[in-house]
Scaffold this motif. Sequence first.
Motif, PDB file in Angstrom:
ATOM      1  N   HIS A 135      19.379  56.600 -16.929  1.00  0.00           N
ATOM      2  CA  HIS A 135      20.539  57.423 -17.298  1.00  0.00           C
ATOM      3  C   HIS A 135      21.747  56.522 -17.554  1.00  0.00           C
ATOM      4  O   HIS A 135      22.438  56.647 -18.572  1.00  0.00           O
ATOM      5  CB  HIS A 135      20.810  58.427 -16.174  1.00  0.00           C
ATOM      6  N   HIS A 139      23.967  55.603 -21.156  1.00  0.00           N
ATOM      7  CA  HIS A 139      25.417  55.621 -21.420  1.00  0.00           C
ATOM      8  C   HIS A 139      25.829  54.351 -22.171  1.00  0.00           C
ATOM      9  O   HIS A 139      26.691  54.379 -23.042  1.00  0.00           O
ATOM     10  CB  HIS A 139      26.205  55.688 -20.112  1.00  0.00           C
ATOM     11  N   TYR A 190      32.972  60.702 -18.503  1.00  0.00           N
ATOM     12  CA  TYR A 190      32.077  61.233 -19.521  1.00  0.00           C
ATOM     13  C   TYR A 190      32.180  62.749 -19.620  1.00  0.00           C
ATOM     14  O   TYR A 190      32.381  63.435 -18.631  1.00  0.00           O
ATOM     15  CB  TYR A 190      30.634  60.868 -19.185  1.00  0.00           C
ATOM     16  N   GLU A 195      26.800  63.458 -20.786  1.00  0.00           N
ATOM     17  CA  GLU A 195      25.862  63.497 -19.660  1.00  0.00           C
ATOM     18  C   GLU A 195      24.498  63.992 -20.091  1.00  0.00           C
ATOM     19  O   GLU A 195      23.467  63.439 -19.719  1.00  0.00           O
ATOM     20  CB  GLU A 195      26.406  64.414 -18.564  1.00  0.00           C
ATOM     21  N   HIS A 239      29.449  61.845 -13.170  1.00  0.00           N
ATOM     22  CA  HIS A 239      28.486  62.280 -14.196  1.00  0.00           C
ATOM     23  C   HIS A 239      28.419  63.797 -14.135  1.00  0.00           C
ATOM     24  O   HIS A 239      27.467  64.363 -13.607  1.00  0.00           O
ATOM     25  CB  HIS A 239      27.108  61.680 -13.931  1.00  0.00           C
TER      26      HIS A 239
HETATM   27 ZN   LIG Z   1      26.196  59.957 -16.529  1.00  0.00          ZN
END
Ligand SMILES: [Zn+2]
Length: 462
Positions: A135, A139, A190, A195, A239
């Motif tokens: 994850h 980003h 974010y 996300e 997040h």
């Molecule tokens: Zn994130």
Amino acid sequence: MAWARGGHHAWVAGFLLALCSLLVPGASAQRTQIKPGWNRFSPQDDISLGKRAATDAEKQLPLCNAPKVDAYLTELATRLAQKLPAGGVQYPFEFHCVNDKAINAFALPGGYVFVNRGAIEAADNEAQLAGVMAHELSHVALRHGTNQATKAMLAETGLGIFGAVFGDSAGGALLTQLGSFTAGGVLLRYSRTAESQADVMGTQVLYDTGYDPRALAQFFEKLEAETKGKNPPEFFSDHPNPEHRVGRVDEEVEKLGGAPANARRDSAEFEAIKREVLALPVVKKPRPGAAGAVAAPAPPSRSFAEYQASSYTLKYPDNWKKYPESNGGGVSFAPEGGVLDDGSGHSNLAYGLIIGVAQAKGDPNDENALRSATSQVIQELQESNPSMKITRQGERLRLNGQPGLSAYLSNVSPVGGQETDWVVTVLRPEGLVYFVCVAPQSAYDNYDKTFSSILDSVRFSK
Ligand SMILES: [Zn+2]
């Protein structure tokens, strides 16, 4: 100067899909294609920005100082990074274990990744930790940090930065010149869309690396179940949860053809590293709001200093400091002690006033235009402040004779408990000028008068 991705990647993905359909007859849908958004920075900018912020972060964060753990993270993440669609850019990935029990991880632009011990300890198996890291790597590949900064610059006058840093979980905002790691904080705000993209790409990376692609969703489910009714883990404030987060990941797993029977879930190395991490000495970080940790600021002075912006002037208590925003027309005022570092490099405004201008057009006397521009700003705030709620909205007032709107929001205060945010908006030729007065709910009455005096002193240039 958009950084255009070539068609190469799409072709590779198409080829993979063809293979999958041959091998897995059940795989019907195509995996989701995600591309980085419009970005004014070059990938090289991502690397140099990220490096500067990472150098600061290393100084400010308690690192695990466990070479075996760092080596393990690096090895795991390197395998993931090999399957990361990074658009042909070679990011200089670096991985650090942070000695912080909070369940969290973050990646600075350019590939500088920090994983809290809490995230390693919370993971049930290697695949879940790999999911968190995939994850974070997504980003980086999707360049969400500088994409966010680009949007802020597009808004010209700082709404983006404002929306981006106004608080995270914690509340208030401050700004880029407070240090480059704080600038990193800006780069880490974010949106829920970002996300969701990182979840989907992270799941694809897990799958392509041979891990159980459901591991990321399982990690989220576990976090949610374990923290039901309690404070959500920091991971969800850095997040923010998109809607149907777990469902969207499951859907992607479905598109990928499900979890392969031989998917990797755990390893002896992970279990050994987790034991080593659990045995690390605990570093106590000063928690904002902990008893005695943060003294309340001195009361606002009754003598005022004058501030002159390009389109208005106002008076503010002369014992408050001014924080001009380098990225646009925004400015903040806060007393000594009104701005807090939350311990992970995000500066938060707990007491004070934030002013900005959002892009909006319309006749200043057109109430509908004012209302819709105001809703837009409040939505932006809520987008990056998961706990922010409107308590009162849409009341008319006049500011220096101009029609304006007043709204009250509640949010989590950086000093603990709830905070009150009084938002006043006025439509001007330069855009929607917004004033956000911030104080902890318990202390708000002591600031109410000062906020009113400041707003009463506003004079717009004609
Ligand atoms: Zn994130």
